[in-house]
Enzyme design. Sequence first.
Site, PDB file in Angstrom:
ATOM      1  N   LYS A 138       0.773  -1.253  -0.034  1.00 17.70           N
ATOM      2  CA  LYS A 138      -0.169   0.055  -0.030  1.00 17.70           C
ATOM      3  C   LYS A 138       1.108   1.208  -0.059  1.00 17.70           C
ATOM      4  CE  LYS A 138      -3.641   2.713   2.673  1.00 17.70           C
ATOM      5  NZ  LYS A 138      -4.685   2.556   3.577  1.00 17.70           N
ATOM      6  N   HIS A 273     -10.328 -30.047 -33.843  1.00 17.48           N
ATOM      7  CA  HIS A 273     -11.061 -28.773 -33.352  1.00 17.48           C
ATOM      8  C   HIS A 273     -12.185 -29.249 -32.389  1.00 17.48           C
ATOM      9  CE1 HIS A 273      -9.208 -26.793 -36.650  1.00 17.48           C
ATOM     10  NE2 HIS A 273      -9.830 -27.534 -37.727  1.00 17.48           N
TER      11      HIS A 273
END
Length: 513
Positions: A138, A273
């Site tokens: 922070k 596929h």
Amino acid sequence: MIQIKRALVSVSDKTGITEICSFLVKNGVEILSTGGTYDALSKAGIAVKKVDEFTGFPEILHGRVKTLHPKIHGGLLGDTTNPDHVKQMEANGIVPITLVIVNLYPFVKTVMKPDVTLDDAIENIDIGGPSMLRSAAKNHKNVVVLTDPKDYESFQKEFTANAGKISRETAFGYAAKVFSETASYDSAISTYFNKRLGIKYPEKITFAFNKKQKLRYGENPHQDAAFYEPLFLKSQFEALQGKELSFNNMLDFDAAFHVASLLPKNAVSIVKHLNPCGIAFGETVLESFELARKTDPISAFGGIIGIHGRIEKEAAEEITKNFVEGVIAESFSPEALEIFSKKPNIRLIPIAKFDEALDELDLRSLHHGLLIQKRDYDLITKDKLKVVSKKQPTEDDLEGLMFAWNCVKFIKSNAIVYTDQNSTLGIGAGQMSRVDSVELGAMKAQKVGLSVVGSYVGSDAFFPFRDGIDAIAKVGAKAIIQPGGSIRDEEVIQAADEHGLIMVFTGMRHFRH
């Protein structure tokens, strides 16, 4: 720039820690530490001060409270560019801590042990570590925070180049890494607790994944892509050879693996596929492969092959006669690997425990959310089948019908498959109309010279009209397995009886979108 003068060090993963701390001390940085890290640094002859000496407050509660103290978090959170913060820090005897090197208790490693207890898991939930990391991250414009040993080298290079200073841009990058780490840590704890409670679909769900590898590209070359593995499940997708994997390759490898893994030993699936273009099982992998390829040799070109068994020399020789993208199998013999090495672009992936490497949840992303379901692994047995036709199946017929049923579940809906007792003959996949899938599957078989006369037909969902049954009878198939459940079931059964077909219901649907 952030001048590094004081460091707080507390790590579970001690990789490289003595080296970086020795570097810091040589450059005039004061080091504060706790517990096992303090012991390791002291043993290495590195000057280090205990945190309890620094705070004037002892470690208590068997080490649960060590760094949770205003002198620590004030030193981490104080904004030294803010005069009011500086004034308050001076008034309370708080000095800035400008470097934090912390990584967390090994919670994931602990709970992955087969004999772990809940008490063991709870004791490995780090409290002070995430607090220090988050405080430092922070306040990244004043504090540099390192949680990954891989960053030690780059930190030292920049420190040296800038006379003990680190840029705020670099500090911001380290801070971002910290928040990813603490988020995944909390996610792992949440996942473990929900699992202990048997909760599969909690009100809030989080997932933590580690980046496994960057992929060549996504579905198309202009799309970036990467592969991530969950914290609790180490991926076995490690290629032995071949080109870098693409997004589509990964999908097809996964599909080929799942098809073969749920079929008998030596089963082979050839996937293109995401759709199987051939499935079979025989006495050997070679026999299975040759049978699977017969279904659709044109589509098999450039496919991914899944093998529920070990690939020996003969199978490798046959596979390499034509172009394939890759092979995933339980194992490869040395002779097979030698043959494949002559085709270095073929990707080879071994998964040693084929039957045990199945994950339970199926996740699908949407633009606005996430769908989660249990994977479709359920298999029915012959005794659960309901014969609805006048013509009764023999034991051999039931074997063929079960094979057709266990194949059709892997084919995109609407799905129809024609099989004999151990290999596919024709596959109709992904059609908007079920009768179109019936006709497509028969046409595909005819195209490669395979007869569907006397074949078994699997349908992933019920037949809404009798036209599909009429089309199946027209090509000479023998028996049909389908879920049933249509409002026109009686009409469909009547059609089967008119044509002298065997028909059985499973009561289970296998849509695959």
